[in-house]
Design a protein around this motif. Structure first.
Motif: not given
Length: 178
Positions: A24-31
Motif C-alpha cells: 500500500x505504501x509503495x502504490x500510494x507513493x507511485x500514485x
C-alpha cells in the motif's frame, strides 16, 4: 494525497498485514508521484485543500441544517389544510466572484426543499420558491455568507502566494546583480 491513497488501499483490502501495508505504501507513493507529475497536483495545492476542509465541513453542516429546516417548513405547509401557497420567482445578486462558489450556492438552493434555482447567469440568480416565506435568506443567509468567507480566505491565500513569489523574484534579481 499519499495518506488518502494509502487508507483507500487498506480499506479496499479489508484487512491489515505487514505485506498489505508495504504494498500500500509503495502504490500510494507511485500514485502520488503520478498525480504530482501528470495531473497538476502539488503539495501547495494539497495544503490549500486541507486548509479549506474546515470551511467545507462547516458549509456542509449548515446546508444539512437548512435542508432539515426547509423540510419541516414544507411538511407544515402540506399538512396545513388552510395553507394557500404563493409561489415567487426571486431575482438576486449573490456577490460571489468565483464560478464554482456560485454553482455551489445554486446547487444548495436546489437541494433545499421548496426552492429551485431556475437560472444562474454570472452573479444573477433566479430562484423559484414554493411560497414567499421560503425566499428569506436566499441572498443574505448563512450559506451565501459562508461562501463569501471561503472566497475571501482563498483570495487572501492567493495574494500571500503572489507576494512570496514577487519577493523570491526580487531576491533572485538582487542575487544576479551581485
Amino acid at each position: 494525497m499519499f495518506i488518502a491513497f494509502f487508507v483507500l488501499w487498506v480499506v479496499l483490502n479489508g484487512r491489515w498485514t505487514t505485506e498489505i501495508a508495504m504494498f500500500g505504501a509503495v502504490f500510494a507513493a507511485l500514485l502520488t508521484a503520478f498525480c504530482y507529475r501528470f495531473m497538476g497536483v502539488s503539495f501547495k495545492k494539497e495544503l490549500d485543500i486541507w486548509r479549506g476542509f474546515g470551511s467545507g465541513a462547516r458549509y456542509l453542516v449548515t446546508l444539512l441544517r437548512e435542508i432539515i429546516n426547509a423540510n419541516c417548513t414544507v411538511i407544515r405547509m402540506i399538512l396545513d389544510l388552510s395553507f394557500e401557497p404563493e409561489p415567487q420567482l426571486v431575482h438576486f445578486h449573490s456577490g460571489l466572484k468565483r464560478e464554482h462558489h456560485r454553482v455551489m450556492l445554486a446547487d444548495s438552493i436546489t437541494l433545499t426543499p421548496g426552492t429551485i434555482t431556475c437560472e444562474l447567469e454570472g452573479d444573477e440568480f433566479y430562484v423559484h420558491c414554493l411560497d414567499k416565506s421560503l425566499m428569506d435568506g436566499l441572498d443574505s443567509g448563512e450559506l451565501p455568507r459562508q461562501l463569501r468567507e471561503m472566497e475571501a480566505r482563498a483570495e487572501q491565500r492567493e495574494a500571500q502566494r503572489a507576494q512570496r513569489a514577487n519577493r523570491r523574484a526580487d531576491n533572485q534579481k538582487k542575487g544576479a546583480r551581485k
